[in-house]
Design a protein around this motif. Structure first.
Motif, PDB file in Angstrom:
ATOM      1  N   SER A 100      12.738 -22.010  10.775  1.00  0.00           N
ATOM      2  CA  SER A 100      12.053 -22.778   9.739  1.00  0.00           C
ATOM      3  C   SER A 100      10.989 -21.971   9.014  1.00  0.00           C
ATOM      4  CB  SER A 100      11.398 -24.028  10.351  1.00  0.00           C
ATOM      5  OG  SER A 100      12.391 -24.911  10.809  1.00  0.00           O
ATOM      6  N   LYS A 101      10.364 -21.058   9.718  1.00  0.00           N
ATOM      7  CA  LYS A 101       9.280 -20.273   9.126  1.00  0.00           C
ATOM      8  C   LYS A 101       9.756 -19.483   7.907  1.00  0.00           C
ATOM      9  CE  LYS A 101       5.829 -16.760  10.319  1.00  0.00           C
ATOM     10  NZ  LYS A 101       5.320 -15.850  11.376  1.00  0.00           N
ATOM     11  N   ASP A 102      10.968 -18.948   7.976  1.00  0.00           N
ATOM     12  CA  ASP A 102      11.485 -18.115   6.890  1.00  0.00           C
ATOM     13  C   ASP A 102      12.339 -18.888   5.879  1.00  0.00           C
ATOM     14  OD1 ASP A 102      10.353 -15.814   8.064  1.00  0.00           O
ATOM     15  OD2 ASP A 102      12.072 -15.640   9.432  1.00  0.00           O
ATOM     16  N   SER A 103      12.513 -20.184   6.112  1.00  0.00           N
ATOM     17  CA  SER A 103      13.423 -20.970   5.267  1.00  0.00           C
ATOM     18  C   SER A 103      12.954 -21.068   3.828  1.00  0.00           C
ATOM     19  CB  SER A 103      13.605 -22.372   5.843  1.00  0.00           C
ATOM     20  OG  SER A 103      14.289 -22.327   7.074  1.00  0.00           O
ATOM     21  N   GLN A 104      11.637 -21.255   3.633  1.00  0.00           N
ATOM     22  CA  GLN A 104      11.133 -21.452   2.278  1.00  0.00           C
ATOM     23  C   GLN A 104      11.319 -20.211   1.416  1.00  0.00           C
ATOM     24  OE1 GLN A 104      10.283 -24.009  -0.487  1.00  0.00           O
ATOM     25  NE2 GLN A 104      10.329 -24.599   1.676  1.00  0.00           N
ATOM     26  N   ASN A 105      11.107 -19.028   1.999  1.00  0.00           N
ATOM     27  CA  ASN A 105      11.335 -17.791   1.248  1.00  0.00           C
ATOM     28  C   ASN A 105      12.800 -17.640   0.862  1.00  0.00           C
ATOM     29  OD1 ASN A 105       8.665 -16.963   1.301  1.00  0.00           O
ATOM     30  ND2 ASN A 105       8.886 -15.835   3.228  1.00  0.00           N
ATOM     31  N   ALA A 106      13.676 -18.004   1.801  1.00  0.00           N
ATOM     32  CA  ALA A 106      15.115 -17.927   1.519  1.00  0.00           C
ATOM     33  C   ALA A 106      15.500 -18.899   0.413  1.00  0.00           C
ATOM     34  CB  ALA A 106      15.910 -18.224   2.790  1.00  0.00           C
ATOM     35  N   LEU A 107      14.921 -20.104   0.445  1.00  0.00           N
ATOM     36  CA  LEU A 107      15.218 -21.107  -0.573  1.00  0.00           C
ATOM     37  C   LEU A 107      14.752 -20.651  -1.961  1.00  0.00           C
ATOM     38  CD1 LEU A 107      14.344 -24.486   1.196  1.00  0.00           C
ATOM     39  CD2 LEU A 107      16.554 -23.845   0.236  1.00  0.00           C
ATOM     40  N   ARG A 108      13.571 -20.088  -2.015  1.00  0.00           N
ATOM     41  CA  ARG A 108      13.037 -19.631  -3.303  1.00  0.00           C
ATOM     42  C   ARG A 108      13.973 -18.587  -3.937  1.00  0.00           C
ATOM     43  NH1 ARG A 108      10.121 -16.209  -6.360  1.00  0.00           N
ATOM     44  NH2 ARG A 108       8.364 -17.082  -7.543  1.00  0.00           N
ATOM     45  N   LYS A 109      14.402 -17.649  -3.117  1.00  0.00           N
ATOM     46  CA  LYS A 109      15.287 -16.597  -3.603  1.00  0.00           C
ATOM     47  C   LYS A 109      16.605 -17.184  -4.100  1.00  0.00           C
ATOM     48  CE  LYS A 109      17.065 -12.069  -2.219  1.00  0.00           C
ATOM     49  NZ  LYS A 109      17.253 -11.122  -1.087  1.00  0.00           N
ATOM     50  N   LEU A 110      17.145 -18.141  -3.351  1.00  0.00           N
ATOM     51  CA  LEU A 110      18.423 -18.746  -3.722  1.00  0.00           C
ATOM     52  C   LEU A 110      18.317 -19.548  -5.019  1.00  0.00           C
ATOM     53  CD1 LEU A 110      19.829 -19.978  -0.288  1.00  0.00           C
ATOM     54  CD2 LEU A 110      20.734 -18.127  -1.719  1.00  0.00           C
ATOM     55  N   ILE A 111      17.216 -20.273  -5.192  1.00  0.00           N
ATOM     56  CA  ILE A 111      17.053 -21.107  -6.385  1.00  0.00           C
ATOM     57  C   ILE A 111      17.089 -20.259  -7.648  1.00  0.00           C
ATOM     58  CG2 ILE A 111      15.240 -22.323  -7.679  1.00  0.00           C
ATOM     59  CD1 ILE A 111      14.791 -24.037  -5.259  1.00  0.00           C
ATOM     60  N   PHE A 112      16.373 -19.137  -7.642  1.00  0.00           N
ATOM     61  CA  PHE A 112      16.348 -18.287  -8.825  1.00  0.00           C
ATOM     62  C   PHE A 112      17.689 -17.565  -9.029  1.00  0.00           C
ATOM     63  CE2 PHE A 112      11.811 -18.991  -8.408  1.00  0.00           C
ATOM     64  CZ  PHE A 112      11.393 -19.037  -9.728  1.00  0.00           C
ATOM     65  N   SER A 113      18.351 -17.208  -7.941  1.00  0.00           N
ATOM     66  CA  SER A 113      19.662 -16.551  -8.061  1.00  0.00           C
ATOM     67  C   SER A 113      20.709 -17.505  -8.623  1.00  0.00           C
ATOM     68  CB  SER A 113      20.122 -16.033  -6.699  1.00  0.00           C
ATOM     69  OG  SER A 113      19.263 -15.031  -6.230  1.00  0.00           O
ATOM     70  N   VAL A 114      20.708 -18.730  -8.132  1.00  0.00           N
ATOM     71  CA  VAL A 114      21.667 -19.740  -8.601  1.00  0.00           C
ATOM     72  C   VAL A 114      21.434 -20.033 -10.080  1.00  0.00           C
ATOM     73  CG1 VAL A 114      22.264 -22.190  -8.441  1.00  0.00           C
ATOM     74  CG2 VAL A 114      22.146 -20.802  -6.368  1.00  0.00           C
ATOM     75  N   GLU A 115      20.173 -20.221 -10.461  1.00  0.00           N
ATOM     76  CA  GLU A 115      19.865 -20.541 -11.861  1.00  0.00           C
ATOM     77  C   GLU A 115      20.257 -19.392 -12.785  1.00  0.00           C
ATOM     78  OE1 GLU A 115      18.720 -23.068 -14.896  1.00  0.00           O
ATOM     79  OE2 GLU A 115      18.973 -23.479 -12.748  1.00  0.00           O
ATOM     80  N   LYS A 116      20.013 -18.165 -12.351  1.00  0.00           N
ATOM     81  CA  LYS A 116      20.383 -17.000 -13.157  1.00  0.00           C
ATOM     82  C   LYS A 116      21.893 -16.945 -13.365  1.00  0.00           C
ATOM     83  CE  LYS A 116      19.932 -11.947 -13.302  1.00  0.00           C
ATOM     84  NZ  LYS A 116      19.439 -10.747 -12.573  1.00  0.00           N
ATOM     85  N   SER A 117      22.649 -17.223 -12.303  1.00  0.00           N
ATOM     86  CA  SER A 117      24.113 -17.213 -12.383  1.00  0.00           C
ATOM     87  C   SER A 117      24.623 -18.302 -13.319  1.00  0.00           C
ATOM     88  CB  SER A 117      24.704 -17.399 -10.981  1.00  0.00           C
ATOM     89  OG  SER A 117      26.100 -17.527 -11.026  1.00  0.00           O
ATOM     90  N   LEU A 118      24.038 -19.492 -13.244  1.00  0.00           N
ATOM     91  CA  LEU A 118      24.479 -20.602 -14.086  1.00  0.00           C
ATOM     92  C   LEU A 118      24.102 -20.380 -15.545  1.00  0.00           C
ATOM     93  CD1 LEU A 118      23.577 -23.642 -11.785  1.00  0.00           C
ATOM     94  CD2 LEU A 118      25.804 -22.581 -12.126  1.00  0.00           C
TER      95      LEU A 118
END
Length: 446
Positions: A100-118
């Motif tokens: 759980s400690k590292d989940s938020q950093n992983a989520l942040r990275k994924l959100i920007f990657s997904v948006e960039k791809s879309l």
């Protein structure tokens, strides 16, 4: 003050089931609709396992093993299956307390990657006042604690903001739908200087110009032009207190402007072309909008984007299919035609919203069912697959092989692209080779 996400109640059970089945973590997408006042989440979809994970029954052990490319590819494919008004509005991760400690950093990275791809795939630009916050949902698989935050995807340095996550029953049971059929006849010249006749790139450029026409079109809703700031349901009876799935449809006509008016000065350039592409037919378009006093401009914007997306997505699917079947470096470019995939709709349990997909003529219902399971984690009955467009007879005018009259042959190849019969339910992509002596006129506005 943070944003509030109203969430379909069934999603809570879906996420709870994932937390018990998949350890130590699972990722996925949140699908819904943004509005100025509220955001709505109507589906959550787990990231499909990769082939090697299926075969070996292997579960990833830590967040460092998250495959960013796999998740963004999944998001792009899911986006193709969404009608107007719906979008990928966030990412979730369910993880054990140790991760759980590292989940938020992983989520942040994924959100920007997904948006960039879309964003790369879109032929339209978001409006200035549009909501650019995306949800990052974190759930602990042991305690079931839910933490929702948002990031502004327009700001790469954006920090997390707290958001409310509220479940609601029958959230999308009576959303509003706008339907229209748009006749398409787009001629795209291929320049003689274009290397290897890059069909995909040239087609996208042509669709970009066409999308601006759609953006500038006039939309008649149930036969009326309505002011954008008025309520969509003004003058209509609203379905109240209804928990059963029901849809209020609005019929929409799209009027494309024939000219830009006297205030726009145009110049013409002559370019040598070696081929041309013609997209011709009629496309079925649909958008859904929440029933919380939606504005006309929200509904029209959702439908405009569906019109643009559905044609662009079909071309993309066709070119992917051609690369698989013919290879990426096809050298001989001769007259040919291809039928773009048909659109279909599939219902969502407990919702008036239907999800979308595309099928080629030779695809069986079983292939569509498999795709829905893989992409959207949804089982679909064959009888629930609604084909939105009929198959039509396509007539191609023959080209004579007589080489004695070269000029006549040039004219024939230049003008006889495709002849479509009256009942146009499918879009036809026609690639017709013409000689380099044929010219096209492109108009550019100052």
């Amino acid at each position: 003050m943070g944003r509030t996400y109203f969430v379909e109640e069934a999603i809570g059970q879906y996420l709870s089931d994932l937390s018990t089945k998949l350890k130590p973590y699972v990722t996925g997408l949140l699908i819904g609709q943004c509005s100025p006042q509220k955001d709505y989440v109507i589906r959550a979809v787990r990231t499909p396992p990769k082939e090697e994970q299926k075969e070996d029954n292997i579960s990833p052990s830590n967040l460092a093993s998250i495959d960013e490319e796999w998740i963004t590819t999944h998001a792009s494919q899911v986006a193709q299956m969404l009608p107007g008004g719906l979008l990928v509005l966030g990412v979730f991760i369910i993880a054990t307390p140790e991760l759980s400690k590292d989940s938020q950093n992983a989520l942040r990275k994924l959100i920007f990657s997904v948006e960039k791809s879309l964003t790369k795939r879109r032929l339209w630009k978001p409006a200035e006042e549009e909501v650019s916050d995306r949800a990052a949902l974190q759930i602990c698989s042991a305690t079931k604690k839910v933490v929702c935050r948002t990031y502004d995807v327009q700001d790469p340095k954006s920090s997390a903001k707290p958001a409310d996550w509220k479940y609601q029953s029958a959230l999308s049971a009576s959303w509003l739908a706008l339907d229209c059929t748009v006749n398409v006849n787009i001629h795209i010249p291929l320049l003689a200087t274009s290397p290897n006749h890059d069909l995909e790139k040239n087609t996208k450029n042509g669709l970009n110009r066409w999308s601006k026409q759609i953006e500038d079109s006039v939309f008649l809703i149930n036969g009326q032009v309505k002011d954008g700031d008025t309520e969509l349901l003004e003058g209509q009876k609203k379905l109240r207190g209804n928990t059963q799935s029901s849809t209020q449809f609005s019929d929409v006509k799209v009027l494309t402007q024939l000219s830009q008016g006297p205030s726009h000065r145009s110049t013409a350039t002559v370019q040598v072309c070696s081929a041309s592409i013609n997209l011709k037919g009629a496309v079925k378009c649909r958008a859904y909008i929440h029933n919380n006093k939606p504005k006309v401009k929200e509904a029209v914007q959702a439908l405009k984007r569906d019109i643009i997306n559905t044609l662009s997505d079909r071309c993309e699917i066709l070119f992917e299919d051609l690369i698989i079947n013919e290879g990426p470096h096809k050298k001989n470019f001769e007259r040919e035609y291809h039928v773009l995939p048909q659109r279909l709709f599939v219902p969502v349990a407990g919702s008036s919203v239907m999800l979308s997909d595309y099928k080629f003529g030779d695809e069986a219902a079983g292939e569509i069912q498999e795709r829905f399971v893989e992409m959207l984690d949804q089982s679909v009955q064959a009888e629930d697959i609604h084909i939105a467009e009929e198959i039509n007879t396509v007539n191609i005018c023959p080209v004579t092989d007589n080489m004695e009259d070269t000029q006549q042959k040039q004219l024939t190849k230049a003008t006889l692209l495709l002849k479509l019969q009256q009942n146009m339910g499918m879009v036809i992509a026609a690639a017709v080779a013409v000689f380099a002596s044929i010219f096209s006129f492109n108009y550019f506005s100052d």
